[in-house]
Design an enzyme around this catalytic site. Structure first.
Site, short mmCIF file in Angstrom:
data_model
loop_
_atom_site.label_atom_id
_atom_site.label_comp_id
_atom_site.label_asym_id
_atom_site.label_seq_id
_atom_site.Cartn_x
_atom_site.Cartn_y
_atom_site.Cartn_z
N ARG A 1 2.57 0.86 -3.83
CA ARG A 1 2.68 0.36 -2.45
C ARG A 1 2.82 -1.16 -2.41
O ARG A 1 3.51 -1.71 -1.55
CB ARG A 1 1.46 0.80 -1.64
CG ARG A 1 1.53 0.37 -0.17
CD ARG A 1 0.72 1.33 0.68
NE ARG A 1 0.31 0.79 1.97
CZ ARG A 1 1.07 0.85 3.07
NH1 ARG A 1 2.28 1.37 3.03
NH2 ARG A 1 0.62 0.37 4.20
N HIS B 1 5.70 -3.28 -0.41
CA HIS B 1 5.43 -4.36 0.54
C HIS B 1 6.01 -5.68 0.07
O HIS B 1 6.49 -6.47 0.87
CB HIS B 1 3.92 -4.50 0.77
CG HIS B 1 3.37 -3.48 1.72
ND1 HIS B 1 2.41 -3.75 2.65
CD2 HIS B 1 3.68 -2.17 1.87
CE1 HIS B 1 2.14 -2.65 3.35
NE2 HIS B 1 2.88 -1.68 2.89
N ASN C 1 -2.30 -5.11 5.37
CA ASN C 1 -2.69 -5.15 3.96
C ASN C 1 -3.93 -4.31 3.67
O ASN C 1 -4.28 -4.14 2.52
CB ASN C 1 -2.94 -6.61 3.51
CG ASN C 1 -4.34 -7.05 3.90
OD1 ASN C 1 -5.06 -6.34 4.57
ND2 ASN C 1 -4.72 -8.21 3.48
N HIS D 1 4.63 8.97 -0.94
CA HIS D 1 3.41 9.43 -0.26
C HIS D 1 2.87 10.71 -0.89
O HIS D 1 1.98 11.34 -0.35
CB HIS D 1 3.66 9.59 1.25
CG HIS D 1 3.82 8.28 1.95
ND1 HIS D 1 4.19 8.15 3.27
CD2 HIS D 1 3.63 7.00 1.51
CE1 HIS D 1 4.24 6.87 3.61
NE2 HIS D 1 3.91 6.15 2.55
#
Ligand code: HEM
Ligand SMILES: *[C@@H]1O[C@H](CO)[C@@H](O)[C@H](O)[C@H]1NC(C)=O
Ligand SMILES: *[C@@H]1O[C@H](CO)[C@@H](O)[C@H](O)[C@H]1NC(C)=O
Ligand SMILES: CC(=O)N[C@H]1CO[C@H](CO)[C@@H](O)[C@@H]1O
Length: 338
Positions: free
Chosen positions: A67, A71, A98, A202
């Site tokens: 992840r 980001h 975050n 996911h």
């Protein structure tokens, strides 16, 4: 006559100029697999053993690192700007989004960087952005996902602002049009297939309850539970996430298991078990449903699409050549005088 010939030459040069400029721009922006072959030949194994050691301490290393890479790439490009700390709490990592960025992702990069820099031939030669890209490949394969070659040659950015996070990350309430728009916004126009394959991430990790609370408690004025949600799954979620739940509580994003990188995510979507609206919509919307069905039926089709998509994502907004810098400490920009 000579003047005419000169004019011709000038015209031809002028015509070629844009092509030449384009070539420079294109070659500059290119990453390559063997980028550190000469400067840091052991790079891949150094990163792999540091990531492996961290992964054995905690499984969270895997989702946290994956992840973090997403980001990083989506905000200002894959330049490790997400890792920069700000003395005034004003960096990307200080944005509320975050909360999901478990500290273990940051720690993975910092440990791998230390391992790389402990090798004298590699010291201060490998960017934090490239280390994050390599660590991401390693956590995916350690979790049972595909292994793949990583393109390298990214440089580290010197800017990281909380404000830049806002418009650049997709939100869990997004519908398909909003997803398409935000993924296309990222210069390399990630396709619908890329969105599906990357959303398959996911299959790993956890979510805080508030990310999907709306779907199980107050979908809209007349409906409490999102009708695209499997009813028994919705009740299970309510049990794990009661109203006024402790905000630090997390649930597995893949109800069949948060630790294995596989195509279960797509099988879940077929059963109404996508945790976020942005997950379930991939099955509800007729434009993406056939691809969900394909990935659910064929693990290798998902793996191949994932590798293609994460490679594309790894090119988003990269700094190359003499742009940016090779950060010495991944959490801060290099000081000009030291
Ligand atoms: C399609 C749009 C996407 C949306 C709306 C989205 C949203 C989210 C949200 C809300 C969470 C939970 C955060 C939390 O509360 O802790 C999450 C977790 C996660 N996301 Fe996504 N995401 C998207 C795409 C991606 C992509 C492209 C990747 C990777 C390539 C990714 C990887 C992950 C991982 C691994 C986790 C688990 C993190 C952990 O357990 O620490 N997501 N995502
Ligand atoms: C870099 O090294 C790897 C492994 O030795 C090799 O497969 C690859 O072809 C090399 N690439 C370049 C560009 O030198
Ligand atoms: C609420 O959602 C349901 C199910 O999607 C829909 O049928 C209904 O029209 C929605 N109501 C409002 C007020 O938006
Ligand atoms: C890992 C990390 O940097 N977490 C920070 C996320 O943002 C909150 C405030 O919004 C900080 O308190 C965390 O330290």
């Amino acid at each position: 006559m000579a003047a005419m010939r000169l004019l011709h030459v000038i015209i031809i040069l002028l015509l070629l100029l844009p092509a030449a400029l384009l070539l420079v721009v294109v070659t500059e922006a290119q990453l390559s697999q063997g980028f550190y072959n000469a400067t840091c030949p052991n790079l891949e194994s150094l990163v792999r053993s540091a990531v492996h050691a961290k992964f054995q301490q905690t499984f969270v290393t895997a989702p946290a690192t994956l992840r973090l890479f997403f980001h990083d790439c989506f905000v200002r490009g894959c330049d490790a700007s997400v890792i920069l700390a700000s003395p005034t709490n004003d960096a990307e990592k200080d944005h509320p989004d975050n909360l999901s960025l478990a500290g273990d992702g940051f720690d993975t990069v910092i440990k791998a960087k230390a391992a790389v820099d402990a090798d004298p031939s590699c010291r201060n030669k490998v960017s934090c952005a490239d280390i994050l890209a390599l660590a991401t490949r390693d956590v995916v394969s350690l979790s049972g996902g595909p292994s793949y070659e990583v393109e390298l040659g990214r440089r580290d950015g010197r800017i990281s602002t909380k404000a830049s996070v806002q418009r650049q990350l997709p939100q869990p309430g997004f519908n398909l049009d909003q997803l398409i728009q935000i993924f296309a916004f990222h210069s390399l126009s990630l396709s619908l297939t890329d969105i599906l394959a990357l959303s398959g991430s996911h299959t790993l990790g956890f979510s805080h309850c508030k990310q999907f609370a709306k779907r199980i408690y107050r979908f809209n004025k007349t409906t409490t539970i999102d009708p695209t949600l499997n009813p028994s799954y919705a009740l299970q979620l309510r049990k794990m996430c009661p109203l006024n739940v402790d905000p630090t509580v997390v649930v597995s994003m893949d109800p069949t298991g948060p630790q294995t990188f596989d195509n279960a995510y797509f099988k879940n979507l077929q059963q109404g078990k996508g945790l976020f609206s942005s997950d379930q919509v991939l099955f509800s919307d007729p434009r993406s449903r056939p691809t969900v069905d394909l990935f659910a039926a064929t693990q290798s089709a998902f793996n191949d699409a994932f590798v293609a998509a994460i490679t594309k994502m790894g090119r988003v907004g990269v700094l190359t050549g003499t742009q940016g810098e090779i950060r010495q400490d991944c959490t801060r920009v290099n000081q000009l005088f030291n």
